[in-house]
Design an enzyme around this catalytic site. Structure first.
Site, mmCIF file in Angstrom:
data_model
loop_
_atom_site.group_PDB
_atom_site.id
_atom_site.type_symbol
_atom_site.label_atom_id
_atom_site.label_comp_id
_atom_site.label_asym_id
_atom_site.label_seq_id
_atom_site.Cartn_x
_atom_site.Cartn_y
_atom_site.Cartn_z
ATOM 1 N N SER A 39 3.078 -3.479 -13.574
ATOM 2 C CA SER A 39 1.974 -2.584 -13.233
ATOM 3 C C SER A 39 1.129 -2.281 -14.457
ATOM 4 C CB SER A 39 2.574 -1.278 -12.687
ATOM 5 O OG SER A 39 1.615 -0.261 -12.681
ATOM 6 N N TYR A 42 9.100 6.226 -13.018
ATOM 7 C CA TYR A 42 8.654 4.989 -12.364
ATOM 8 C C TYR A 42 8.026 4.045 -13.396
ATOM 9 C CZ TYR A 42 5.642 1.700 -9.935
ATOM 10 O OH TYR A 42 5.021 0.544 -9.535
ATOM 11 N N LYS A 44 9.197 0.076 -15.085
ATOM 12 C CA LYS A 44 8.431 -1.175 -15.221
ATOM 13 C C LYS A 44 8.495 -1.678 -16.669
ATOM 14 C CE LYS A 44 7.273 -1.542 -10.969
ATOM 15 N NZ LYS A 44 7.980 -2.530 -10.150
HETATM 16 N N1 LIG Z 1 1.209 -0.776 -4.468
HETATM 17 C C1 LIG Z 1 0.847 -0.545 -5.720
HETATM 18 O O1 LIG Z 1 -0.112 0.174 -5.973
HETATM 19 C C2 LIG Z 1 1.588 -1.185 -6.870
HETATM 20 C C3 LIG Z 1 0.987 -1.223 -8.150
HETATM 21 C C4 LIG Z 1 1.679 -1.809 -9.199
HETATM 22 C C5 LIG Z 1 2.963 -2.333 -8.999
HETATM 23 N N2 LIG Z 1 3.520 -2.264 -7.761
HETATM 24 C C6 LIG Z 1 4.879 -2.812 -7.567
HETATM 25 O O2 LIG Z 1 4.812 -3.864 -6.629
HETATM 26 C C7 LIG Z 1 6.020 -3.920 -5.884
HETATM 27 C C8 LIG Z 1 5.690 -3.891 -4.406
HETATM 28 O O3 LIG Z 1 4.941 -2.719 -4.130
HETATM 29 P P1 LIG Z 1 4.479 -2.349 -2.649
HETATM 30 O O4 LIG Z 1 3.267 -1.529 -2.784
HETATM 31 O O5 LIG Z 1 4.453 -3.553 -1.803
HETATM 32 O O6 LIG Z 1 5.691 -1.399 -2.241
HETATM 33 P P2 LIG Z 1 6.428 -1.247 -0.835
HETATM 34 O O7 LIG Z 1 7.230 0.012 -0.903
HETATM 35 O O8 LIG Z 1 5.483 -1.405 0.278
HETATM 36 O O9 LIG Z 1 7.409 -2.517 -0.861
HETATM 37 C C9 LIG Z 1 8.661 -2.503 -1.500
HETATM 38 C C10 LIG Z 1 9.685 -3.019 -0.505
HETATM 39 O O10 LIG Z 1 10.961 -3.083 -1.137
HETATM 40 C C11 LIG Z 1 11.953 -2.600 -0.239
HETATM 41 N N3 LIG Z 1 13.062 -2.099 -1.077
HETATM 42 C C12 LIG Z 1 13.062 -1.054 -1.931
HETATM 43 N N4 LIG Z 1 14.274 -0.910 -2.498
HETATM 44 C C13 LIG Z 1 15.061 -1.908 -2.024
HETATM 45 C C14 LIG Z 1 16.412 -2.279 -2.228
HETATM 46 N N5 LIG Z 1 17.228 -1.588 -3.016
HETATM 47 N N6 LIG Z 1 16.899 -3.353 -1.560
HETATM 48 C C15 LIG Z 1 16.102 -4.063 -0.721
HETATM 49 N N7 LIG Z 1 14.810 -3.746 -0.466
HETATM 50 C C16 LIG Z 1 14.302 -2.669 -1.117
HETATM 51 C C17 LIG Z 1 11.256 -1.529 0.590
HETATM 52 O O11 LIG Z 1 11.845 -1.317 1.856
HETATM 53 C C18 LIG Z 1 9.848 -2.115 0.718
HETATM 54 O O12 LIG Z 1 9.714 -2.913 1.883
HETATM 55 C C19 LIG Z 1 6.878 -2.768 -6.371
HETATM 56 O O13 LIG Z 1 7.759 -3.253 -7.357
HETATM 57 C C20 LIG Z 1 5.865 -1.832 -6.999
HETATM 58 O O14 LIG Z 1 6.441 -1.017 -7.985
HETATM 59 C C21 LIG Z 1 2.868 -1.721 -6.698
#
Ligand SMILES: NC(=O)c1ccc[n+]([C@@H]2O[C@H](COP(=O)([O-])OP(=O)(O)OC[C@H]3O[C@@H](n4cnc5c(N)ncnc54)[C@H](O)[C@@H]3O)[C@@H](O)[C@H]2O)c1
Length: 342
Positions: A128, A153, A157
């Protein structure tokens, strides 16, 4: 043709589901692991409706080391992993740091141990732009210093990147950490999109929920920042563009085009948009009137963040193609679909 099998963790989540679509459309065989902590099984149907191919799915909690080991014993033919699974709510991470350290770090460690054990060499990680904190200069290049994290959080990362770098330096593992800026929008079919749990933490779902009448009013936090219109600036990237970058990054590793065993790329548009610009653009694009008001600044908000995307453009051969209007239109189409608004 033998299709390469790719594990997508968190593949039913927001960015993961869009990436599964792009992987399947590019000819990869996908297996998803998700524990449904922040996703619904309906997403599988959405992916299948778009790609006409149901991805394999295992409901599994990656915090359970023995279950993770068992999964890899049963799936010996995985050639690459895209690791999205994580907890992602910044505020919640402040309230419950151990949940975040456990979920975001243990899951990564267990996966990497299995990569070592089974000779899986290709690993893409969701990082991120939060690692840059308040940047010293704009646009932000990958060489900008990683600043002390302002939340557990954000810290997960940073630590994850260190774990990957250290592991790549002593093993056959090759990894790319993709530093996302602000993902927005939904698939153009409205079969999949963002499903925030509770009150949205991000601007665009808050906008669409307000327009749909789920939220009464959008608060714009501050109009006295040193920016053109006084509101904060972010780099909003269409989730489909972001998803495509994962396929390109994976192909780079599979075809051994990587320049070092651990690489980092910014994924953004390279263009900063202010909060008020996004609000105005939403009203113009959709014809909806948005009920919003300016309120005090929110503690911890960084003034302006946007990516230098030259490294991703030149080395990865990827560029964001979709516009802010595309993203807002798709986000609104998705919101209307899930709220059953005509
Ligand atoms: N959305 C954003 O703004 C953003 C920005 C930067 C980085 N990220 C990173 O990108 C990644 C995806 O983000 P997103 O927005 O799609 O999030 P999201 O919450 O929609 O997707 C994450 C998925 O992981 C699953 N999950 C969580 N813990 C788990 C575990 N222990 N075992 C199995 N499944 C598990 C959840 O059920 C979910 O479906 C994450 O690592 C997040 O930190 C997101």
């Amino acid at each position: 043709m033998i299709m390469k099998k790719i594990l997508v963790t968190g593949g039913l989540g927001y960015i993961g589901s869009h990436t599964v679509v792009e992987l399947q459309n590019s000819g990869y065989q996908v297996i998803i692991i998700d524990n449904l902590s922040n996703a619904s099984l309906d997403v599988l149907e959405g992916i299948t409706n778009i790609t006409k191919t149901p991805p394999a799915f295992e409901r599994l909690d990656l915090r359970l080391k023995a279950d993770v080991a068992d999964f890899f014993k049963r799936n010996q033919d995985i050639e690459g992993i895209i690791h999205f699974a994580a907890s992602k709510a910044v505020g919640e991470s402040v309230q419950n740091p151990l949940l975040y350290y456990e979920n975001n770090l243990n899951t990564l460690i267990y996966l990497l141990q299995e990569c070592n054990a089974h000779g899986i060499e290709n690993f893409i990680f969701s990082s991120s732009c939060t690692v840059y904190g308040e940047p010293d200069s704009l646009p932000i290049t990958e060489d900008a210093p990683v600043k002390s994290a302002t939340s557990p959080y954000g810290n997960t990362k940073q630590i994850s990147e260190e774990i990957l770098k250290d592991t790549c330096s002593i093993s056959a593992l090759k990894s790319i950490a993709l530093r996302y800026f602000n993902p927005i929008g939904a698939h153009e079919t409205a079969e999949i999109g963002e499903l925030p749990a509770g009150v949205p933490q991000n601007l665009v779902p808050f906008i669409t929920q307000t327009a749909a009448g789920v939220r009464e009013q959008l608060s714009v936090f501050g109009d006295d920042y040193p920016t053109e219109d006084g509101s904060c600036i972010r780099d909003y990237i269409h989730v489909v563009d972001l998803a495509k970058a994962h396929v390109i990054a994976l192909q780079r590793l599979l075809s051994k085009k990587n320049q070092s065993n651990y690489e980092v790329f910014n994924l953004g548009t390279g263009r900063g948009s202010s909060v008020l610009e996004v609000v105005n653009s939403f009203e113009k694009t959709t014809g909806e009137n948005l009920n919003y008001k300016i309120v005090d600044r929110r503690p911890g908000d960084v003034i302006a963040v946007y990516a230098d995307t030259q490294k991703a453009n030149k080395e990865l051969g990827w560029k964001a193609e979709k516009t802010m209007e595309d993203a807002l239109k798709s986000a609104w189409k998705w919101e209307k679909k899930i709220r059953k608004i005509k």
